[in-house]
Design a protein around this motif. Structure first.
Motif, short mmCIF file in Angstrom:
data_model
loop_
_atom_site.label_atom_id
_atom_site.label_comp_id
_atom_site.label_asym_id
_atom_site.label_seq_id
_atom_site.Cartn_x
_atom_site.Cartn_y
_atom_site.Cartn_z
N SER A 253 2.61 1.00 3.60
CA SER A 253 2.31 0.03 4.64
C SER A 253 2.15 -1.34 4.00
CB SER A 253 1.02 0.42 5.38
OG SER A 253 -0.10 0.29 4.54
N THR B 229 -2.65 -6.69 4.92
CA THR B 229 -3.12 -8.04 4.64
C THR B 229 -4.64 -8.04 4.80
OG1 THR B 229 -2.95 -8.75 6.93
CG2 THR B 229 -0.99 -8.99 5.57
N ARG C 203 -5.59 -7.60 8.68
CA ARG C 203 -5.35 -6.45 9.54
C ARG C 203 -4.81 -5.26 8.76
NH1 ARG C 203 -0.11 -7.76 13.18
NH2 ARG C 203 -0.21 -5.51 13.36
N ILE C 204 -4.96 -4.13 9.40
CA ILE C 204 -4.40 -2.89 8.86
C ILE C 204 -3.15 -2.56 9.66
CG2 ILE C 204 -4.77 -0.42 8.61
CD1 ILE C 204 -7.69 -1.04 8.10
N HIS C 205 -2.10 -2.24 8.97
CA HIS C 205 -0.83 -1.99 9.63
C HIS C 205 -0.52 -0.50 9.69
CE1 HIS C 205 0.65 -6.27 9.35
NE2 HIS C 205 -0.42 -6.28 8.59
N GLU C 206 0.48 -0.20 10.49
CA GLU C 206 0.90 1.19 10.59
C GLU C 206 1.55 1.64 9.30
OE1 GLU C 206 1.94 -1.33 12.36
OE2 GLU C 206 4.13 -1.34 12.59
N GLN C 207 1.56 2.95 9.10
CA GLN C 207 2.18 3.54 7.93
C GLN C 207 3.59 4.02 8.27
OE1 GLN C 207 -0.90 5.90 5.37
NE2 GLN C 207 -1.22 6.36 7.50
N PHE D 51 6.23 6.82 6.94
CA PHE D 51 6.23 8.04 6.13
C PHE D 51 7.61 8.38 5.60
CE2 PHE D 51 2.12 10.15 6.33
CZ PHE D 51 1.47 9.37 7.28
N ARG E 234 0.86 -1.21 0.00
CA ARG E 234 0.00 0.00 0.00
C ARG E 234 0.88 1.24 0.00
NH1 ARG E 234 -4.58 -2.03 3.14
NH2 ARG E 234 -5.83 -3.00 1.48
#
Lengths: 116, 111
Positions: free
Chosen positions: A95, A98, A101-105, A107, A31
């Protein structure tokens, strides 16, 4: 350095000119996000990609803005016919997402655009 | 527009004190994350709390989430001068992968 990189770091352009920014995400991240940040404000979502597909685009992103991620790796953000109101910091984040889950970004350092 | 609002907008404390900042949001979320931004290192992820969690700890950080009140708080204990930065909450809206950042709290820790 295996972090997110952005080029150029600073760009000064005259009103009416086109500019293009590049973002290289962390290599295994699928992403990629673009944000705009002005002084004293939080990052404002512009668009994001899952691999090479652009999945969502903010209403803030006028027709003058376009983003691509042609091979699902690096991305470019182009602003055509720049206006003084486009002056801001443009941030890229990546990021690893999957289905579960959503993971941290993570920057990048940003590209500071100044339109004169 | 930004969905989250942090409170206070600015906070100044002495080194060693605790700092608490709050975030309110408007719509259903998947998770809420806190980020720190300073001029030296850009935006850095601090901690993530999922919508089904109420509290989470990481080192000197403690995050709470109250989905009924649509609010979260970030507590930094035993603050240090190096904690001086802007802190942002970011919500991930349910059904999307879109991150919405708040307006930020500017924390200044005085040595």
């Amino acid at each position: 350095d295996t972090g997110v990189s952005q080029n150029p770091r600073h760009k000064i352009t005259k009103r009416g000119q086109n500019v293009t920014f590049r973002c290289d995400p962390i290599s295994e991240h699928n992403r990629l996000y673009w944000y705009r940040q002005t002084l004293g404000q939080g990052p404002e979502f512009l668009t994001y990609f899952q691999n090479e597909a652009q999945l969502e685009k903010s209403r803030l992103l006028s027709d003058r803005f376009s983003a691509e991620r042609p091979k699902g790796s690096f991305s470019t953000l182009e602003i055509q016919r720049t206006e003084q109101g486009d002056s801001a910091m443009y941030l890229c984040a990546s990021s690893l997402a999957t289905a579960a889950r959503i993971h941290e970004q993570y920057f990048g350092p940003g590209t500071r655009l100044t339109v004169t | 527009s930004q969905q989250g609002e942090e409170d206070p907008q600015a906070l100044s404390i002495q080194e060693g004190e605790n700092a608490t900042m709050n975030c309110s949001y408007k719509t259903s979320i998947n998770n809420l994350q806190w980020y720190r931004q300073n001029s030296g290192r850009g935006l850095v992820h601090l901690i993530l709390i999922r919508s089904n969690e109420r509290e989470k700890h990481s080192g000197r950080l403690r995050v709470t989430l109250d989905t009924s009140k649509k609010s979260s708080s970030l507590l930094i204990t035993a603050s240090r001068a190096a904690d001086t930065a802007s802190y942002f909450c970011a919500t991930v809206l349910s059904g999307t992968y879109k991150y919405i950042f708040g307006t930020g709290t500017r924390l200044k820790v005085l040595a």
